[in-house]
Design a protein around this motif. Sequence first.
Motif: not given
Length: 323
Positions: A197-205, A208-222
């Motif tokens: 439920g937390e909002v974070v700022v990330g950048s698109v790392r 892929k066809p199924y989604g985007a990997f977002i860098d949030i503070g050095g780790v990647s979320g899908l």
Amino acid sequence: MLSQNTNTVDIGFTHDDFAALLDKYDYHFSPGDIVAGTVFSLEPRGALIDIGAKTAAYIPIQEMSINRVDAPEEVLQSNETREFFILTDENEDGQLTLSIRRIEYMRAWERVRQLQTEDATVRSLVFATNRGGALVRIEGLRGFIPGSHISTRKPKEDLVGEELPLKFLEVDEDRNRLVLSHRRALVERKMNRLEVGEVVVGSVRGIKPYGAFIDIGGVSGLLHISEISHDHIDTPHSVFNVNDELKVMIIDLDAERGRISLSTKQLEPEPGDMINNRDQVYDKAEEMAQKYREKMLAQQEGVNPESQEEGIEEEEFVSATEE
């Protein structure tokens, strides 16, 4: 005149009987036994060890440690007593071959299994890399970090000599497989400071066809394609570019698998805003996240009507996050 009677006692115990008795009570050594031994003599490429056998046993230099040894004096001292593993049976000269390396090897695997059971995070220096990933040593054992589990923007070659936090993926002594994850260790550490439920700022790392990997503070979320917008999207490439900065909300933290699931769909004030009015989504992100948290809390206290509608199949999710 008194005659003296000399009585001769027959003990009935010959020299052969005595030798047989010695053999009967002699120590019997078998490969696999762990015995105490005393260093009798240091040799250029090994050492002679007194373990109570008829002939001094021998330990070659390559069996003195799980690590590289250049001289016996690095490991053993004259008259030192310690444990040895019997590696082979007697040779034609009646000499046994011993090992310290085998004891260290067994105890290292035992320790690693214990660390895995504890779900411990360990740290180790990268000593080499290859096409598949990086090599480290844990408790003296060689471990492998697959490329998909190295979470850094550095080229793999630049990791040599760098210490990394690691989690265990596979510990298999029978197959001599020790596989570790740098990504999971970072995600776990990051997860300790994140909440659903937390909002974070990330950048698109990556996209892929199924989604985007977002860098949030050095780790990647899908950010899965199904969580980008309420409106249908053919491909994430139509919405994002690599290095785009965006606000996302955390919708799931899976510490066991080292995965962070993200959403912008849940931040849309109106369906389709992520495509048509992204600034509106970012301006209202905290407000929409608060509504999401309130909804989650209400569901936890009652029945969750959406529990059957969660959208990502496990197989697809696994392949997505491993990229």
